[in-house]
Design an enzyme around this catalytic site. Structure first.
Site, short mmCIF file in Angstrom:
data_model
loop_
_atom_site.label_atom_id
_atom_site.label_comp_id
_atom_site.label_asym_id
_atom_site.label_seq_id
_atom_site.Cartn_x
_atom_site.Cartn_y
_atom_site.Cartn_z
N ASP A 117 0.81 -1.22 0.00
CA ASP A 117 0.00 0.00 0.00
C ASP A 117 0.84 1.27 0.00
O ASP A 117 0.43 2.30 0.54
CB ASP A 117 -0.98 0.00 1.20
CG ASP A 117 -1.86 -1.22 1.19
OD1 ASP A 117 -2.29 -1.63 0.10
OD2 ASP A 117 -2.11 -1.78 2.28
N LYS A 158 1.82 2.10 -5.14
CA LYS A 158 2.35 1.54 -6.39
C LYS A 158 1.43 1.85 -7.56
O LYS A 158 1.89 2.13 -8.67
CB LYS A 158 2.52 0.01 -6.26
CG LYS A 158 3.52 -0.39 -5.20
CD LYS A 158 3.55 -1.90 -4.99
CE LYS A 158 2.32 -2.47 -4.35
NZ LYS A 158 2.09 -2.09 -2.96
N GLY A 160 -4.68 -4.09 -3.85
CA GLY A 160 -5.66 -3.03 -4.07
C GLY A 160 -4.87 -1.79 -4.44
O GLY A 160 -4.18 -1.23 -3.59
N HIS A 161 -4.88 -1.43 -5.71
CA HIS A 161 -4.08 -0.32 -6.18
C HIS A 161 -5.01 0.82 -6.58
O HIS A 161 -5.86 0.66 -7.46
CB HIS A 161 -3.20 -0.74 -7.37
CG HIS A 161 -2.16 -1.76 -7.00
ND1 HIS A 161 -1.22 -2.23 -7.87
CD2 HIS A 161 -1.91 -2.39 -5.82
CE1 HIS A 161 -0.44 -3.11 -7.25
NE2 HIS A 161 -0.86 -3.23 -6.01
N GLN A 205 1.81 -6.19 -3.59
CA GLN A 205 2.38 -6.44 -2.26
C GLN A 205 3.72 -5.71 -2.15
O GLN A 205 3.87 -4.66 -2.76
CB GLN A 205 2.50 -7.94 -1.95
CG GLN A 205 1.15 -8.63 -1.75
CD GLN A 205 0.44 -8.93 -3.06
OE1 GLN A 205 0.99 -9.56 -3.95
NE2 GLN A 205 -0.78 -8.49 -3.19
P1 GDP Z 1 -0.77 0.39 -3.53
O1 GDP Z 1 -1.40 -0.88 -3.06
O2 GDP Z 1 0.72 0.41 -3.30
O3 GDP Z 1 -1.12 0.75 -4.95
O4 GDP Z 1 -1.37 1.54 -2.60
P2 GDP Z 1 -2.92 1.72 -2.20
O5 GDP Z 1 -3.65 2.27 -3.36
O6 GDP Z 1 -3.45 0.51 -1.54
O7 GDP Z 1 -2.80 2.78 -1.03
C1 GDP Z 1 -2.23 4.03 -1.23
C2 GDP Z 1 -3.29 5.10 -0.92
O8 GDP Z 1 -2.66 6.35 -0.83
C3 GDP Z 1 -4.34 5.25 -1.99
O9 GDP Z 1 -5.54 5.63 -1.39
C4 GDP Z 1 -3.80 6.39 -2.86
O10 GDP Z 1 -4.82 7.12 -3.53
C5 GDP Z 1 -3.15 7.25 -1.81
N1 GDP Z 1 -1.97 7.99 -2.25
C6 GDP Z 1 -0.97 7.61 -3.10
N2 GDP Z 1 0.00 8.55 -3.13
C7 GDP Z 1 -0.40 9.54 -2.28
C8 GDP Z 1 0.18 10.78 -1.85
O11 GDP Z 1 1.27 11.15 -2.25
N3 GDP Z 1 -0.53 11.50 -0.93
C9 GDP Z 1 -1.74 11.10 -0.45
N4 GDP Z 1 -2.37 11.86 0.43
N5 GDP Z 1 -2.31 9.95 -0.84
C10 GDP Z 1 -1.65 9.18 -1.74
P1 IMO Z 2 -0.97 -4.14 -2.32
O1 IMO Z 2 -0.55 -4.65 -3.67
C1 IMO Z 2 -0.86 -4.77 2.00
C2 IMO Z 2 -0.85 -8.93 3.38
C3 IMO Z 2 -2.06 -9.40 4.16
C4 IMO Z 2 -1.40 -10.44 5.08
C5 IMO Z 2 -0.35 -11.06 4.16
C6 IMO Z 2 -0.78 -12.37 3.52
O2 IMO Z 2 -2.25 -3.40 -2.33
O3 IMO Z 2 0.15 -3.41 -1.65
P2 IMO Z 2 -2.42 -12.94 1.50
O4 IMO Z 2 -3.89 -12.69 1.32
O5 IMO Z 2 -1.56 -12.32 0.44
O6 IMO Z 2 -2.10 -14.39 1.70
O7 IMO Z 2 -2.05 -12.23 2.89
O8 IMO Z 2 -0.07 -10.09 3.15
N1 IMO Z 2 -1.16 -8.34 2.05
C7 IMO Z 2 -1.10 -7.02 1.79
N2 IMO Z 2 -0.86 -5.97 2.59
N3 IMO Z 2 -1.04 -4.57 0.68
C8 IMO Z 2 -1.23 -5.62 -0.15
O9 IMO Z 2 -1.29 -5.49 -1.50
C9 IMO Z 2 -1.31 -6.91 0.41
N4 IMO Z 2 -1.54 -8.14 -0.11
C10 IMO Z 2 -1.42 -9.00 0.91
O10 IMO Z 2 -2.65 -8.36 4.88
O11 IMO Z 2 -0.74 -9.78 6.12
MG MG Z 3 -2.94 -1.54 -1.80
#
Ligand code: GDP
Ligand code: IMO
Ligand code: MG
Length: 426
Positions: free
Chosen positions: A13, A16, A40-41, A224
């Site tokens: 998270d 990416k 979840g991106h 991840q």
């Molecule tokens: P990912 O799994 O690595 O793609 O990240 P996620 O989307 O799960 O979580 C990142 C969260 O931070 C999302 O809600 C993005 O919209 C938000 N986000 C990404 N970059 C920034 C930033 O520079 N500032 C803020 N405030 N939010 C950001």
């Molecule tokens: P993105 O791509 C954050 C974590 C789960 C758990 C462990 C194993 O959005 O960054 P799994 O279901 O993969 O067997 O769970 O990995 N996990 C993540 N944590 N961001 C993710 O994906 C994750 N995908 C799996 O919370 O601790």
């Molecule tokens: Mg994510």
């Protein structure tokens, strides 16, 4: 024929999705190489939010071919639903390609994921319960169903019958659950999945290599992150694939010499969702500020993410494991209100200072962070799009991170929107 990898350097998270979308405009193909819908991106474009699970983050650009590589585990029902949701929002998914060698997540995998977590009780991993581990386990056991198997009804039914027979023994005799109905599942997949998925199925290894040979730019989008890596993460609190940059070679079918750029993504602080060690974790009101301001709740599962300070020790390991050529720091704006910022520069383990990650995981559990303190800037960064607009304290914080990690910072996120970033070094 250059290829770039975007890789998470913490516990997921990091942003990416946003970074992939940001640099995808210069690319021709965006390829997911591992993981599944545990990812979840999030992308925010013109105020509209897109939460992608399986579809690569390049999908919003018309010139890009989004590719789901062989290393991904695909729940076909989820993928089709995601395509529908995107198309309803006006996003054309017709260019999407799915590797015939990717493995398929079926309902019994999700059931086994839930049951294993329940069985583990207080030792549970906190998985996303998406069936990721059981599907990769079947792949290793060589009883998995691959996407290409769906194209041949005879082979599909033959393989499914064998594997469902074995799963039913476990479901009924070990867990005292109802068996999976093989015929009903096969019928459902053939009716709901096969006709719709077939046009997307492709030989993605050839597709990627044809692109590279033609001089196209390929971006590998990791899901991840480094410390959730099955081999290099905080085992057993990891996922079941290899998110590190080397995973792109395996999960997409390219040799390492094709990759000439590895962009590590790190939040300006750290979060982790699920169980496992986390040396810089915060349990105080500063942690609450990070969670509240950063909206640190899982994109898919809604779980509260655990917050902590930026950890340079972990980052030095991430540099080694991924060959990071640059670093993108996201969510710097979330620190806007804090008076003082801390950065973990080393660990103290029983009086011994560690500047690199201790090899033994018990040491990681016992690690006490050694912090450097820096002044905050206490002003709004969300409108900053140029380096000169950043307050001196923010520049000093970023320069300190850069020096500690040893890799240049290129992008800095100042908000969730596509346009909310600063080019720190070009
Ligand atoms: P990912 O799994 O690595 O793609 O990240 P996620 O989307 O799960 O979580 C990142 C969260 O931070 C999302 O809600 C993005 O919209 C938000 N986000 C990404 N970059 C920034 C930033 O520079 N500032 C803020 N405030 N939010 C950001
Ligand atoms: P993105 O791509 C954050 C974590 C789960 C758990 C462990 C194993 O959005 O960054 P799994 O279901 O993969 O067997 O769970 O990995 N996990 C993540 N944590 N961001 C993710 O994906 C994750 N995908 C799996 O919370 O601790
Ligand atoms: Mg994510």
């Amino acid at each position: 024929m250059p290829a770039t990898v975007v890789v998470g350097t913490q516990w997921g998270d990091e942003g990416k999705g946003k970074l992939t979308d940001l640099i995808a405009k210069e690319m021709h193909l965006v390829v997911r190489y591992q993981g599944g819908h545990n990812a979840g991106h999030t992308l925010v474009v013109d105020g509209e939010s897109f939460a992608l699970q399986l579809v690569p983050s390049g999908v919003l650009y018309d010139h890009i071919t989004p590719v789901i590589g062989n290393g991904v585990v695909v729940d076909p029902f989820v993928l089709l639903k995601e395509i529908d949701t995107l198309e309803r929002k006006g996003v054309d998914c017709s260019r999407l390609k799915v590797s015939g060698n990717a493995h398929v997540i079926l309902p019994y995998h999700q059931e086994l994921d839930r049951l294993t977590e329940r069985y583990l009780g207080k030792n549970k991993l906190g998985t996303t319960k998406r069936g990721i581990g059981p599907t990769y386990a079947d792949k290793s056991l060589r009883v998995g169903i691959r996407v290409q198997d769906l194209l041949d009804p005879k082979i599909f039914r033959e393989k499914l019958e064998v594997v469902v027979g074995e799963k039913n023994k476990v479901l009924t005799k070990v867990y005292n659950r109802l068996p999976e109905d093989f015929e009903a599942l096969a019928d459902r997949v053939e009716a709901e999945v096969v006709p719709r998925l077939t046009p997307y199925i492709a030989d993605t290894v050839s597709l990627v290599h044809d692109g590279l040979d033609a001089g196209q730019h390929v971006l590998f989008e990791g899901a991840q992150a480094t410390f959730l890596d099955l081999d290099h993460g905080t085992y057993p609190y990891v996922t079941s694939s290899n998110p590190i940059s080397g995973g792109a070679c395996v999960g997409a079918g390219v040799g390492p010499l094709h990759i000439n750029r590895v962009v590590g993504i790190a939040k300006a602080y750290v979060t982790r969702v699920g169980a496992g060690p986390f040396p810089t974790e915060l349990f105080d009101e500063v942690g609450d500020v990070l969670v509240d301001r950063g909206r640190e709740f899982g994109t898919n599962t809604g779980r509260r993410r655990r917050p902590g300070w930026f950890d340079a020790v972990m980052m030095r390991q991430a540099v080694r494991l991924n060959s990071l050529s640059e670093l993108a720091i996201t969510k710097l704006d979330i620190l806007d209100t804090l008076e003082t910022l801390k950065v973990c520069v080393a660990y103290d383990v029983d009086g011994v200072r560690h500047e690199h990650l201790p090899y033994h995981q018990s040491d990681l559990h016992a690690a006490v962070p050694v912090y450097a303190e820096l002044p905050g800037w206490q002003q709004d960064l969300t409108t900053c799009t140029e380096r000169h607009q950043l307050p001196p304290e923010a520049v000093a914080y970023l320069e300190f991170l850069q020096e500690q990690v040893g890799v240049p910072i290129t992008f800095v996120g100042t908000g969730p929107g596509r346009e909310q970033f600063v080019q720190f070094n070009s």
